[in-house]
Design a protein around this motif. Structure first.
Motif, PDB file in Angstrom:
ATOM      1  N   LYS A 167     -20.056  -5.079 -71.947  1.00 44.76           N
ATOM      2  CA  LYS A 167     -19.464  -3.308 -72.892  1.00 44.76           C
ATOM      3  C   LYS A 167     -19.230  -4.810 -74.262  1.00 44.76           C
ATOM      4  O   LYS A 167     -19.507  -3.696 -75.076  1.00 44.76           O
ATOM      5  CB  LYS A 167     -18.054  -3.187 -71.899  1.00 44.76           C
ATOM      6  N   ASP A 192     -14.956   4.153 -70.538  1.00 44.75           N
ATOM      7  CA  ASP A 192     -14.743   3.404 -69.346  1.00 44.75           C
ATOM      8  C   ASP A 192     -14.665   4.563 -67.826  1.00 44.75           C
ATOM      9  O   ASP A 192     -12.839   4.568 -67.600  1.00 44.75           O
ATOM     10  CB  ASP A 192     -13.580   2.882 -69.557  1.00 44.75           C
ATOM     11  N   LEU A 238     -19.821   3.923 -69.625  1.00 48.84           N
ATOM     12  CA  LEU A 238     -19.151   2.509 -70.806  1.00 48.84           C
ATOM     13  C   LEU A 238     -18.204   2.767 -71.445  1.00 48.84           C
ATOM     14  O   LEU A 238     -17.003   2.432 -71.623  1.00 48.84           O
ATOM     15  CB  LEU A 238     -19.692   1.556 -70.814  1.00 48.84           C
TER      16      LEU A 238
END
Length: 193
Positions: free
Chosen positions: A91, A71, A68
């Motif tokens: 996120k 990305d 996360l």
């Protein structure tokens, strides 16, 4: 991060039955998962279907944040080892926690550093051809996280999956290490001394 705090601010708990997949390789990360109750293993699976355990996450811990943060798609499966309750933090909310909760930010840095240390240690061990050495290294690493007099709560299969060894090799290795007095075993359990 206090999981109750996440619940208090409105995050929902989702139940995952034993052996259910939370995410798999190639999926885009959307959440960081906080474990309210249960246990999750992170594994890569060979073409022959053999699992290699990259990590085990337990009640109070979280997982999924590296992908996360940068990305990038997930590289491994995460699977509930037993019935598990998770809180998925998106996120935006996760970045908000990092920015506004200094204690959480420090905890995150320590968690990521610990995982990086574990991965580095395992890479070094996988390069070592001696099965006993690999096994002893992972046993000592796992024992460092438990109290004196407690025993490891991992199976021989899990030790095999963590070290890339066969279960039979792990069983023989534990017996040999115990006979040498390098580890303490009682009734098949490995204890911290």
């Amino acid at each position: 991060m206090n999981i109750q705090k996440l619940i208090d601010i409105g995050f929902k708990i989702k139940n995952y039955p034993r052996n259910s997949i939370i995410y798999e390789p190639g999926m885009q990360p959307r959440y960081v998962y906080f474990i309210k109750l249960g246990e999750v293993r992170m594994v890569t699976v060979s073409d022959e279907g053999r699992e290699f355990i990259q990590g085990v996450f337990k009640t109070g811990q979280y997982f999924g944040e590296p992908a996360l943060l940068i990305d990038r798609p997930y590289l491994a499966f995460t699977i509930a080892n037993k019935d598990t309750q998770l809180i998925a933090v998106n996120k935006e909310s996760f970045f908000n926690l990092i920015q506004h909760e200094p204690e959480f930010s420090m905890e995150l840095i320590q968690t990521l550093s610990s995982r990086l240390f574990y991965k580095s240690m395992m890479l070094e061990e996988l390069a070592n051809e001696k099965a006993e050495h690999r096994l002893l290294t992972i046993i000592n690493y796992l024992l460092s996280d438990i109290a004196l007099g407690e025993h490891l709560k991992v199976t021989r299969q899990e030790l095999a999956d963590m070290t890339g060894l066969r279960v039979e090799t792990v069983i023989r290795g534990i017996k040999t290490l115990s006979e040498k007095g390098v580890i303490l075993t009682k009734k098949g359990k490995i204890f911290k001394v």
